[in-house]
Design a protein around this motif. Structure first.
Motif, PDB file in Angstrom:
ATOM      1  N   SER A   1       0.800  -1.224   0.000  1.00 36.81           N
ATOM      2  CA  SER A   1       0.000   0.000   0.000  1.00 36.81           C
ATOM      3  C   SER A   1       0.831   1.271   0.000  1.00 36.81           C
ATOM      4  O   SER A   1       0.273   2.370   0.037  1.00 36.81           O
TER       5      SER A   1
ATOM      6  N   ARG B   1      -4.197   2.190  -3.215  1.00 39.65           N
ATOM      7  CA  ARG B   1      -5.259   1.187  -3.097  1.00 39.65           C
ATOM      8  C   ARG B   1      -5.485   0.639  -4.495  1.00 39.65           C
ATOM      9  O   ARG B   1      -5.752   1.404  -5.418  1.00 39.65           O
TER      10      ARG B   1
ATOM     11  N   ILE C   1      -4.344   6.971  -3.503  1.00 40.85           N
ATOM     12  CA  ILE C   1      -5.637   7.369  -2.953  1.00 40.85           C
ATOM     13  C   ILE C   1      -5.787   8.881  -3.050  1.00 40.85           C
ATOM     14  O   ILE C   1      -4.833   9.602  -3.371  1.00 40.85           O
TER      15      ILE C   1
ATOM     16  N   GLU D   1      -8.352  11.514   1.472  1.00 41.69           N
ATOM     17  CA  GLU D   1      -8.177  10.294   2.255  1.00 41.69           C
ATOM     18  C   GLU D   1      -6.776  10.223   2.856  1.00 41.69           C
ATOM     19  O   GLU D   1      -6.593   9.723   3.966  1.00 41.69           O
ATOM     20  N   THR D   2      -5.778  10.726   2.143  1.00 42.40           N
ATOM     21  CA  THR D   2      -4.429  10.766   2.705  1.00 42.40           C
ATOM     22  C   THR D   2      -4.412  11.625   3.969  1.00 42.40           C
ATOM     23  O   THR D   2      -3.811  11.253   4.985  1.00 42.40           O
TER      24      THR D   2
ATOM     25  N   VAL E   1      -5.996   9.673   6.797  1.00 48.99           N
ATOM     26  CA  VAL E   1      -5.089   8.681   7.358  1.00 48.99           C
ATOM     27  C   VAL E   1      -4.105   9.354   8.319  1.00 48.99           C
ATOM     28  O   VAL E   1      -3.846   8.853   9.423  1.00 48.99           O
TER      29      VAL E   1
ATOM     30  N   LEU F   1      -6.265   1.764   5.760  1.00 46.95           N
ATOM     31  CA  LEU F   1      -6.601   1.707   4.340  1.00 46.95           C
ATOM     32  C   LEU F   1      -7.512   0.522   4.040  1.00 46.95           C
ATOM     33  O   LEU F   1      -8.459   0.630   3.252  1.00 46.95           O
ATOM     34  N   ASP F   2      -7.234  -0.608   4.693  1.00 46.02           N
ATOM     35  CA  ASP F   2      -7.999  -1.824   4.427  1.00 46.02           C
ATOM     36  C   ASP F   2      -9.427  -1.730   4.951  1.00 46.02           C
ATOM     37  O   ASP F   2     -10.376  -2.174   4.305  1.00 46.02           O
ATOM     38  N   ARG F   3      -9.600  -1.109   6.126  1.00 43.00           N
ATOM     39  CA  ARG F   3     -10.928  -1.085   6.756  1.00 43.00           C
ATOM     40  C   ARG F   3     -11.747   0.124   6.340  1.00 43.00           C
ATOM     41  O   ARG F   3     -12.933   0.199   6.652  1.00 43.00           O
ATOM     42  N   GLY F   4     -11.105   1.091   5.713  1.00 41.60           N
ATOM     43  CA  GLY F   4     -11.844   2.266   5.245  1.00 41.60           C
ATOM     44  C   GLY F   4     -12.545   3.029   6.352  1.00 41.60           C
ATOM     45  O   GLY F   4     -13.670   3.489   6.197  1.00 41.60           O
ATOM     46  N   THR F   5     -11.864   3.182   7.485  1.00 39.91           N
ATOM     47  CA  THR F   5     -12.503   3.791   8.663  1.00 39.91           C
ATOM     48  C   THR F   5     -12.078   5.224   8.918  1.00 39.91           C
ATOM     49  O   THR F   5     -12.399   5.797   9.946  1.00 39.91           O
TER      50      THR F   5
ATOM     51  N   ALA G   1     -12.593   8.111   7.051  1.00 34.33           N
ATOM     52  CA  ALA G   1     -13.320   9.244   6.473  1.00 34.33           C
ATOM     53  C   ALA G   1     -13.973  10.126   7.521  1.00 34.33           C
ATOM     54  O   ALA G   1     -14.127  11.332   7.340  1.00 34.33           O
TER      55      ALA G   1
END
Length: 553
Positions: free
Chosen positions: A407, A437, A442, A446-447, A450, A537-541, A543
């Protein structure tokens, strides 16, 4: 414009000019020293330093007091204050209070600032002939450098900014002699990007990113950087203008430009027509290289709050002696510079120049430098062989971990640092990477999310095993997102893992086995940070994480 007293935070009680004049002013400033230490450490800077009223951190996610549970890999941006730095600031304040029982505040404060100049020179192995001009931030120091350049060159120069796409967000303003915020560190309200009276001029940006490189090529330095610098200098001089050339060592991505060959060519072709100032605010350069810059007559911008890990903000302009003599004899002074310096910022030997500035101690700036000097002294007390060995081991380990992550895409080092002048900084200490992703970068938003989520306990937002939740719970800081424009592609954003002086200082032990365990412990923490990024990144949590910080550019 309304002038506020140095050393007081926004919202603190205000006094009029007459209330602060002569004797009453001294009593008022002495009273300031009794302000809570955390408040003082967050005072005397521009709005970037202000603490959020709810979570009590500044725009960089850093509190004014130590947070040992927060892992710091963000020294390209800002670090939380260490316990050693905090304790030194507390002791320094007590000592100044005691001295003020026998001397006026300004006299005692001036003497302490002069001692700090000597201490900084000692840590950096500089000659006593090098002068130090303190400031609240590296951005303020850029205005000081412009002020000095005008005096040395005898005219308003055009500022050529090398690495304009990788320097501080205030540089596009300060390079033109404009205000970079809505409030100065002295509490003076100004119009952002409005001209600083007597300093305004022109600037030329020389970006370093290869804009023509396609997405598949990643992010790299433009191959014609030296040629672009030479063209900018030649064109400006052909127009009858003098030049302030701001070179980069090193940038937000760890890059250095232009090359030494380019600088030699400039000196050969245009002697005494180009004044060079080195943007070394990251402080990621060997002491021998620093001395060589000064020996060549270059000014150098430095901070105690990047690599060295002191609290943000603490700036300084280093000046070779030849320039110092020119400054103290200066005739007319740009009126706007009075909004960006007090008498104590200038060396005591500059009697003529100092006499024209107000006596207004900036206690916040001073205490942040006290904390930074604790970090600088601690770092250089570690044997040089260990410093070099640890930085090399961390560089190899981080490069390997980033390369193995599906990633993360690393941003390559743009130049070779192999000269003996680089000392331990022959190794990279900033490790930038883009987040991917499905093999694609991304979004910028979103960066940023994170980055914010890394600094928070995200255990409740991460579903999965107990081990995953433990990883998600750890709070950590990495270098703020840097937005990079692309010619034919969408802008990209990079995050940065940063190695700072404090990691080295805390790992050092005369017991070689223990020291090696400590280095491995740092690498384990870095691996933990990268695993947390993968989880986010994997769980998309991420945002829903509130926006608390801004991009640096």
């Amino acid at each position: 414009m309304r002038r506020e007293p140095f050393g007081m935070s926004a919202g603190a009680s205000r006094l009029s000019a007459t209330e602060r004049a002569p004797d009453g002013g001294s009593r008022y400033r002495l009273r300031d020293l009794f302000t809570p230490l955390d408040t003082l450490l967050a005072s005397g800077g521009d709005p970037r330093l202000a603490l959020d009223p709810n979570d009590r951190v500044n725009a960089y996610g850093c509190a004014a007091s130590p947070e040992p549970e927060l892992w710091n890999f963000a020294s390209s941006t800002a670090s939380t204050i260490s316990r050693a730095g905090y304790d030194r600031a507390a002791l320094a304040r007590e000592e100044l209070m005691h001295k003020c029982l026998f001397d006026e505040v300004e006299i005692a404060f001036d003497a302490r600032c002069e001692d700090m100049r000597e201490e900084l020179r000692g840590h950096l192995a500089l000659s006593s002939r090098i002068d130090v001009v303190f400031s609240p931030s590296g951005t303020d120091s850029q205005l000081h450098a412009l002020f000095v350049a005008r005096a040395v060159l005898g005219a308003a120069p055009v500022t050529i900014v090398v690495g304009a796409d990788q320097t501080g967000s205030g540089t596009p303003h300060t390079a033109r002699g404009h205000h970079f915020s809505t409030m100065t560190a002295g509490g003076i309200a100004v119009r952002k990007d409005g001209a600083v009276t007597g300093l305004a001029g022109d600037s030329i940006a020389v970006p370093l990113i290869d804009m023509a490189a396609g997405l598949a090529a990643g992010i790299a330095m433009r191959p014609d950087a030296d040629a672009a610098v030479l063209r900018a200098v030649e064109t400006s001089l052909a127009q009858g203008r003098r030049v302030l050339l701001q070179i980069m060592d090193s940038s937000k991505l760890g890059w250095r430009a232009p090359s030494e060959a380019c600088l030699d060519e400039i000196a050969r072709r245009w002697p005494r027509k180009v004044q060079v100032v080195v943007d070394a605010c990251q402080a990621r350069l060997g002491r021998r290289r620093l001395r060589r810059y000064l020996d060549r007559g270059y000014m150098v911008l430095i901070t105690g709050s990047k690599f060295f890990g002191g609290p943000a903000f603490s700036g300084a302009l280093l000046l070779p002696k030849g320039l110092s003599r020119s400054i103290d004899r200066i005739g007319g002074i740009a009126p706007g510079i009075f909004d960006y310096a007090g008498r104590c910022d200038w060396p005591v030997a500059w009697t003529a120049l100092r006499s024209r500035f107000e006596r207004r101690p900036n206690f916040g700036q001073w205490l942040r430098w006290e904390a930074a000097l604790a970090e600088i002294g601690g770092y250089y007390a570690v044997p040089g062989a260990f410093r070099a060995k640890m930085l090399a081991e961390l560089a190899a380990g981080i490069d390997s971990m980033i390369a193995l992550s599906p990633s993360l895409r690393p941003v390559p080092t743009a130049n070779e640092k192999t000269g003996t002048d680089d000392e331990e900084f022959a190794q990279a200490t900033i490790f930038p990477f883009t987040l991917l992703r499905g093999g694609k970068p991304i979004s910028i938003a979103e960066t940023g999310a994170v980055h914010r989520a890394l600094a928070r306990d995200m255990a409740e937002e991460i579903s999965g095993s107990a081990a995953d939740r433990q990883v998600a719970a750890q709070r950590c800081l990495v270098g703020q997102p840097v937005r990079l424009e692309r010619q034919d592609d969408a802008p990209q954003t990079v995050l940065r893992l940063c190695v700072g002086a404090r990691l080295v200082t805390e790992a050092w032990s005369p017991d070689t086995v223990q020291a090696q365990r400590n280095v491995q412990h740092v690498l384990d923490r870095i691996a933990h940070v990268l695993v947390k990024i993968e989880l986010l990144l994997d769980r998309g949590t991420v945002a829903a994480v509130p926006v608390k910080s801004a991009f640096e550019v």
